[in-house]
Scaffold this motif. Structure first.
Motif, PDB file in Angstrom:
ATOM      1  N   SER A  43       0.854  -1.197   0.000  1.00  0.00           N
ATOM      2  CA  SER A  43       0.000   0.000   0.000  1.00  0.00           C
ATOM      3  C   SER A  43       0.886   1.242   0.000  1.00  0.00           C
ATOM      4  CB  SER A  43      -0.869  -0.004   1.257  1.00  0.00           C
ATOM      5  OG  SER A  43      -0.025   0.119   2.398  1.00  0.00           O
ATOM      6  N   ALA A  44       0.273   2.411  -0.155  1.00  0.00           N
ATOM      7  CA  ALA A  44       1.024   3.672  -0.101  1.00  0.00           C
ATOM      8  C   ALA A  44       1.696   3.808   1.267  1.00  0.00           C
ATOM      9  CB  ALA A  44       0.081   4.840  -0.362  1.00  0.00           C
ATOM     10  N   ASP A  86       2.782   1.303   3.133  1.00  0.00           N
ATOM     11  CA  ASP A  86       3.940   0.396   3.132  1.00  0.00           C
ATOM     12  C   ASP A  86       5.146   1.047   2.433  1.00  0.00           C
ATOM     13  OD1 ASP A  86       2.391  -1.588   4.321  1.00  0.00           O
ATOM     14  OD2 ASP A  86       1.785  -2.453   2.396  1.00  0.00           O
ATOM     15  N   ARG A  87       4.873   1.722   1.324  1.00  0.00           N
ATOM     16  CA  ARG A  87       5.969   2.355   0.560  1.00  0.00           C
ATOM     17  C   ARG A  87       6.664   3.427   1.381  1.00  0.00           C
ATOM     18  NH1 ARG A  87       4.568   1.509  -5.143  1.00  0.00           N
ATOM     19  NH2 ARG A  87       4.153  -0.719  -5.079  1.00  0.00           N
TER      20      ARG A  87
END
Ligand code: RFL
Ligand code: PHB
Length: 390
Positions: A360-361, A363-364
């Motif tokens: 997900s965003a 996680d990034r």
């Protein structure tokens, strides 16, 4: 059926089987090694390149490290690159002077095969129809065909050093094995190129298009990897595209990028973490990739194979010296302790440096923060270094 007899029957002449045979030889213990492939195939297979200090010391102490110490490239640090910048991790400083050596697995195999030949002890290449029998009895055996002729080895112990797809682990009933497995949703496209390395140390890079790794084999050969799909079609990767992608993913804002050159070899490998427990079944012992696989990001596979066979040799030597089975009994637990630490490290390096298609965003952003932390904190760099140099 041709009858053969030895103390330890070794299946597989990769690094694990060859090193075990040599360490046993130094203890005066006889072995027969059998290998499914040809010597040329085993030597030419392009694989690992990074040896831990402990593996180098083991090779040197076993009298097979002369060329490694002369031609191997000692590296005291690595670079982690992200956001267009390269950050150096000084591993020697963090570990009291320990380092890694860049020396191809094929060179290790060449040196160990030559040492085996020099001992005059048997090594059969291109064998077929290998099967192991009676490992739960005091007199196990191995049958195989060589040159179309059936052979049987009667031995005290069997060492399954036959890699992930070998027969030894597969000969154990599934109910006696516990398997831990994680398959990653990506692979590595690797090339070997006739190009002088443009950086003196390895560069592990996370780019928004995916992971890339800059490594080397010598002063004139570069080894490079790109994150790709696990089943990536090489036909879609003509040389120009590979170079273009490598320059994009590795290039940093200071103008650094890898040198290009003729591509000598190109391949795709899937990535997994795998452990089979235990590693002993009566008189059958598993070592190296036959028992475990790590994703290559931590550069641990070959080093784990070396430490397994060192433990196994110590245990067999103690048994033949005194009849004491304590070390043989403890082999699996001792090896697995080290293996799980390497599994943790390899998983961590892999997760930190690859783009997970399911991330997900959040996680990034967390992943970038982790790289920022690891390259900014002395404590985090020391932790990475300690695991990397082994
Ligand atoms: P191997 O090398 O697979 O050798 C097993 C041997 O057994 C033979 N065999 C049989 N022989 C007789 N009868 C049968 N039925 C048989 N079945 C199989 C096979 O032909 C083979 O010759 O296992 P071993 O000895 O345990 O050594 C393990 C290492 O090869 C492996 O862990 C490393 O290559 C992993 N690895 C790396 N390790 C590192 O420490 N540092 C690295 O930088 C690193 N980079 C890598 C890697 C592996 C890679 N690939 C291709 C998987 C990079 C890559 C891309
Ligand atoms: C390699 O040189 O082949 C190599 C180096 C570092 C890794 C994996 C492979 O982590």
């Amino acid at each position: 059926m041709k009858q053969l007899k030895t103390q330890v029957g070794i299946v597989g002449a990769g690094p694990a089987g060859l090193l075990l045979g040599h360490l046993l030889h130094l203890q005066g213990i006889d072995s027969i090694i059998i290998e499914h492939r040809s010597l040329e195939y085993v030597v030419e297979r392009v694989r690992a390149g990074v040896l831990e200090q402990g593996t180098v010391d083991l090779m040197r102490d076993a009298g097979v490290g002369e060329r490694l110490l002369r031609e191997g490239m000692r590296h005291e640090g690595i670079y982690l690159a992200f956001g267009g910048e390269r950050h150096r991790v000084d591993m020697a400083m963090a570990t009291g002077g320990r380092a890694i050596y860049v020396y191809g697995q094929n060179e290790v195999v060449k040196d160990l095969s030559a040492a085996r030949v020099a001992t005059g002890r048997p090594l059969y290449y291109e064998v077929d129809k290998v099967a192991v029998h009676g490992y739960d009895t005091p007199s196990p055996s191995i049958t195989f065909e060589a040159g179309g002729e059936p052979h049987e080895i009667r031995c005290d112990f069997i060492a399954g050093c036959d890699g992930f797809h070998g027969v030894c682990r597969q000969s154990v009933p599934a109910a006696d094995l516990q398997v831990f497995d994680r398959v990653y949703p990506f692979g590595w496209l690797g090339i070997l190129a006739e190009a002088a390395p443009s950086c003196e140390e390895l560069v592990y890079s996370l780019h928004e298009r995916g992971f890339a790794l800059f490594s080397m084999r010598s002063h004139s050969i570069t080894r490079l990897y790109l994150q790709c799909a696990p089943d990536e079609d090489l036909a879609k990767w003509p040389d120009d595209r590979v170079w273009e992608e490598l320059q994009i993913r590795l290039g940093t804002s200071d103008g650094w990028k890898p040198n290009t050159g003729r591509i000598l070899q190109k391949s795709v490998t899937g990535m997994r973490s795998f452990v089979a427990e235990p590693m002993r079944f009566g008189r059958l012992f598993l070592a190296g990739d036959a028992a475990h696989i790590v994703p290559p990001t931590g550069a641990k596979g070959l080093n784990l194979a070396a430490s397994d066979v060192r433990y196994l040799c110590d245990a067999l030597a103690a048994f033949y010296r005194t009849g004491d089975e304590a070390l043989l009994t403890g082999y699996s637990a001792k090896a697995l302790r080290r293996i799980w630490k390497a599994q943790r490290f390899s998983w961590w390096m892999t997760s930190m440096l690859h783009l997970d298609p399911a991330a997900s965003a959040f996680d990034r952003r967390r992943q970038m923060a982790e790289l920022d932390y690891v390259t900014g904190s002395e404590a985090a760099m020391a932790s990475l270094s300690e695991s990397y140099v082994g």
